[in-house]
Scaffold this motif. Sequence first.
Motif, short mmCIF file in Angstrom:
data_model
loop_
_atom_site.label_atom_id
_atom_site.label_comp_id
_atom_site.label_asym_id
_atom_site.label_seq_id
_atom_site.Cartn_x
_atom_site.Cartn_y
_atom_site.Cartn_z
N ASP A 86 -10.85 -5.81 -4.76
CA ASP A 86 -11.68 -4.62 -4.63
C ASP A 86 -11.38 -3.87 -3.33
N TRP A 87 -11.17 -4.60 -2.24
CA TRP A 87 -10.81 -3.93 -0.99
C TRP A 87 -9.49 -3.17 -1.14
N LEU A 88 -8.54 -3.76 -1.88
CA LEU A 88 -7.23 -3.13 -2.02
C LEU A 88 -7.27 -1.87 -2.86
N TRP A 89 -8.37 -1.66 -3.60
CA TRP A 89 -8.48 -0.41 -4.36
C TRP A 89 -8.43 0.79 -3.41
N LEU A 90 -8.96 0.63 -2.21
CA LEU A 90 -9.00 1.76 -1.28
C LEU A 90 -7.61 2.18 -0.80
N PRO A 91 -6.80 1.28 -0.21
CA PRO A 91 -5.49 1.75 0.26
C PRO A 91 -4.50 2.08 -0.85
N HIS B 254 -10.75 -0.24 7.30
CA HIS B 254 -11.58 -1.44 7.29
C HIS B 254 -11.27 -2.30 6.06
N ALA B 255 -11.12 -1.65 4.91
CA ALA B 255 -10.85 -2.39 3.67
C ALA B 255 -9.49 -3.06 3.72
N SER B 256 -8.49 -2.37 4.26
CA SER B 256 -7.14 -2.94 4.34
C SER B 256 -7.13 -4.19 5.21
N CYS C 46 0.83 -1.20 0.00
CA CYS C 46 0.00 0.00 0.00
C CYS C 46 0.87 1.25 0.00
N LEU C 47 0.24 2.37 -0.30
CA LEU C 47 0.93 3.65 -0.25
C LEU C 47 1.24 4.03 1.18
#
Length: 365
Positions: free
Chosen positions: A291-296, A308-310, A19-20
């Motif tokens: 799809d969850w990893l799109w957020l972080p 939560h997504a991570s 992640c970033l």
Amino acid sequence: MTTRCTRPIRTRLPLIGTCLSAAAVAIGLFTLEARSSRAADRVTIHPEGTSSAITLVGDVVDFNRRELKLQQKTGAGLRYIPADEILSVETYHGDAHRRAVREFAAGEIGQAESSFLAAYAEDHRPWVQRELLAGLVRCARRQGQFAVAAARFLQIIKSEPATRHWSAVPLIWAPEAIPADTRDEATVWLRHHTQAGRLIGASVLLQDPAHGTLAVREMKQLARETDPVISSLARAQLWRLKLTPGQTTPNELRSWREDIERMPADLRGGPYWVLAKAHELAGDYEQAAADWLWLPTVYHEDGVTTVHASLAAARALTRLGRQDEGLTLYREVASRFGWSPLASEARAAIRETEQTTDASNPAGG
């Protein structure tokens, strides 16, 4: 300091194992470049039908999701610039504003809140004050102060209904505990004179035993509104009602994805969380993790939903047998989201994973 607005991201990333950094995510809210003194604003645009960008110099009078109003220095008067032509906006901000951004990036949320408030008192440009209020909304959400976040967001809406800060709207996406006083406040928001207030209230009460029926009715009404921001967020909120095993079909999930990809990129985070959860409930852990990893990896707007997504992505990867990738994500959550109560869950998962690995690989093998 430069506040830079970029065009929405239109592509989806493949599954990514890292992640970033926290600083990169926070600076995604405000791209910074220090200036030593107040100077004219610079707006770089790419006008429709032209082959190159141009930079205009003047004073930004106002800026919303539809247009920017620039009082030009050349004597050409007030210019109205469509928002979708804007590549960047550079403007001076004071010490308190710059300090707030640094503190937010470092996860020092209490200090950042104080600095945002100081900057709000110093800078009287309405469009900058709305930017500062958006920072304060995010601070309140990260501190678990949902009602404060909602009140501050409604201040933004009062100042400019067509705000460009809809990405800060406090909505419930991932499960979280809702205090009784916040639920009480939400019953008032359900009757709010703005669509934004009713959206927030309906989001809080959507699955509430006492007020859920009224909240669902209101959310369905909002889903039929002509404002595409309101209607798209309301439709995605209603998907939460189908997050039980066997409640969605592959065609329905494809339709949800198409809806998300039509949204501005800065509004997709919560809807992607719901879509990922639906895939998990359908047994598709690979797609859920992606799809969850799109957020972080892409989304820089809602830290609460992103953590939560991570964590959910780490669990999905671990369930797929990809313990190393899961462990990397757990460590990322623990280090990057130290302000969140979920960081302690990530640290517990790290210990459990490391103990399991040690037990399966005894010394001397």
